[in-house]
Design an enzyme around this catalytic site. Structure first.
Site, PDB file in Angstrom:
ATOM      1  N   ASN A 123       0.863  -1.178   0.000  1.00  0.00           N
ATOM      2  CA  ASN A 123       0.000   0.000   0.000  1.00  0.00           C
ATOM      3  C   ASN A 123       0.902   1.232   0.000  1.00  0.00           C
ATOM      4  O   ASN A 123       1.529   1.534   1.009  1.00  0.00           O
ATOM      5  CB  ASN A 123      -0.889  -0.032   1.249  1.00  0.00           C
ATOM      6  N   GLY A 159       2.894   2.103  10.782  1.00  0.00           N
ATOM      7  CA  GLY A 159       3.888   3.162  10.671  1.00  0.00           C
ATOM      8  C   GLY A 159       4.623   3.480  11.966  1.00  0.00           C
ATOM      9  O   GLY A 159       5.294   4.502  12.067  1.00  0.00           O
ATOM     10  N   GLU A 168      -6.742   4.532   7.900  1.00  0.00           N
ATOM     11  CA  GLU A 168      -6.515   5.956   7.610  1.00  0.00           C
ATOM     12  C   GLU A 168      -7.745   6.578   6.943  1.00  0.00           C
ATOM     13  O   GLU A 168      -8.040   7.754   7.146  1.00  0.00           O
ATOM     14  CB  GLU A 168      -5.244   6.108   6.764  1.00  0.00           C
ATOM     15  N   GLU A 198      -5.078  -5.063  10.436  1.00  0.00           N
ATOM     16  CA  GLU A 198      -4.059  -4.049  10.683  1.00  0.00           C
ATOM     17  C   GLU A 198      -4.361  -3.327  11.994  1.00  0.00           C
ATOM     18  O   GLU A 198      -5.219  -2.427  12.023  1.00  0.00           O
ATOM     19  CB  GLU A 198      -4.034  -3.024   9.540  1.00  0.00           C
ATOM     20  N   HIS A 243      -9.404   1.051   4.906  1.00  0.00           N
ATOM     21  CA  HIS A 243      -8.135   1.209   5.627  1.00  0.00           C
ATOM     22  C   HIS A 243      -8.356   2.142   6.813  1.00  0.00           C
ATOM     23  O   HIS A 243      -9.154   3.082   6.727  1.00  0.00           O
ATOM     24  CB  HIS A 243      -7.065   1.780   4.690  1.00  0.00           C
ATOM     25  N   LYS A 249       0.011   4.248  -0.186  1.00  0.00           N
ATOM     26  CA  LYS A 249      -0.642   5.412   0.446  1.00  0.00           C
ATOM     27  C   LYS A 249      -0.451   6.652  -0.427  1.00  0.00           C
ATOM     28  O   LYS A 249      -0.475   6.527  -1.645  1.00  0.00           O
ATOM     29  CB  LYS A 249      -0.115   5.590   1.879  1.00  0.00           C
ATOM     30  N   SER A 288       3.697  -2.343  10.246  1.00  0.00           N
ATOM     31  CA  SER A 288       5.137  -2.432  10.500  1.00  0.00           C
ATOM     32  C   SER A 288       5.758  -3.769  10.076  1.00  0.00           C
ATOM     33  O   SER A 288       6.675  -4.263  10.733  1.00  0.00           O
ATOM     34  CB  SER A 288       5.447  -2.129  11.976  1.00  0.00           C
TER      35      SER A 288
HETATM   36  P1  13P Z   1       3.293   0.219   7.584  1.00  0.00           P
HETATM   37  O1  13P Z   1       3.771  -1.055   6.936  1.00  0.00           O
HETATM   38  O2  13P Z   1       4.022   1.440   7.080  1.00  0.00           O
HETATM   39  O3  13P Z   1       3.221   0.115   9.066  1.00  0.00           O
HETATM   40  O4  13P Z   1       1.767   0.448   7.064  1.00  0.00           O
HETATM   41  C1  13P Z   1       0.879  -0.600   7.161  1.00  0.00           C
HETATM   42  C2  13P Z   1      -0.348  -0.231   6.418  1.00  0.00           C
HETATM   43  O5  13P Z   1      -1.103   0.632   6.820  1.00  0.00           O
HETATM   44  C3  13P Z   1      -0.615  -0.933   5.148  1.00  0.00           C
HETATM   45  O6  13P Z   1      -1.910  -0.693   4.703  1.00  0.00           O
END
Ligand code: 13P
Length: 247
Positions: A8, A168, A94, A162, A92, A10, A207
């Site tokens: 992803n 992150g 976010e 997740e 997601h 983002k 992560s």
């Molecule tokens: P990270 O791998 O940067 O922690 O992000 C995970 C994520 O949100 C994938 O959709």
């Protein structure tokens, strides 16, 4: 089942980043798992061109529940498919936070995506406060029931667990905690969609890096990963693909 390494991107990436896709495809011409990259919408068509004829598949990061209409700034599942996408990430955390997306909205998007011919990757996960309160299974169970179409199949649905606090941050749940949630999700998914649940890929996300991928992929009911930061560079994502191929 064939496992899935999904990246992803983002809100990251411009035309200059497309070299990462060719590098990934060159390094992994025939991986033992599926490889998917989900770039920002601006890059989908160009990335699909670069990935043509390689095992790298392309996905979107969201879609609207309607197929067309007066929805400025939005993109439909049909448009993603037309641009060369085969998958779409939905719900997601976010988007649930930044755009206040509810389970009902994620469900409507997932239904639209599947109807259009995309594979829906539905994301769920608890916040740190919810985990601390011992509510993790409650929360993910409710999200799963509320955002997964009842008629989804192993061919049309992927689930990504997740934990919001692991995204992150460099922090991850313990292996036992991931195992507990994934086993629970398999059971709850069976209650929701029946026997097809056995073949649905359950991804862990939050992560995931080359250094922890192997131990995470050894957990039962972890059928791949949804990777954020470590998917931006072909070398890192390729190492995760290699770990999943070996699992
Ligand atoms: P990270 O791998 O940067 O922690 O992000 C995970 C994520 O949100 C994938 O959709």
């Amino acid at each position: 089942m064939r496992k899935l390494a999904a990246g992803n991107w983002k809100m990251n990436g411009t035309a200059a980043s497309l070299t990462e896709v060719s590098a990934l495809a060159q390094a992994h011409p025939a991986p033992a798992c599926d490889m998917l990259l989900c770039p920002p919408a601006t890059l989908i068509a160009r990335m699909a061109d670069v990935a043509k004829g390689t095992p790298v598949m392309i996905g979107g990061q969201d879609c609207h529940a309607k197929s067309s209409g007066a929805h400025t700034g939005d993109i439909s599942a049909e448009m993603l498919l037309d641009s060369g996408a085969s998958h779409v990430i939905l719900g997601h955390s976010e988007r649930r936070t930044d755009h206040a997306e509810t389970d009902a909205q994620v469900l409507a998007k997932a239904e639209a995506a599947i109807k259009a011919g995309l594979i829906a990757i539905v994301c769920i996960g608890e916040t740190e406060a919810e985990r601390d309160a011992g509510r993790t299974l409650d929360v993910v169970g409710t999200q799963l029931h509320g955002s997964v179409p009842a008629d989804a199949t192993a061919a049309t649905l992927v689930i990504a667990y997740e934990p919001v606090w692991a995204i992150g941050t460099g922090r991850t749940p313990t292996l036992a905690e991931i195992a507990e949630v994934h086993a629970f999700l398999r059971t709850r998914l069976t209650a929701r969609i029946g026997v097809q649940a056995a073949g649905v890929r359950l991804l862990y996300g939050g992560s995931v890096k080359p250094s922890n991928a192997t131990e995470i992929f050894a957990i039962p009911h972890v059928d791949g990963a949804l990777v954020g930061g470590a998917s931006l560079k072909a070398a890192d994502f390729g190492a995760i693909v290699a770990a999943l191929s070996a699992a």
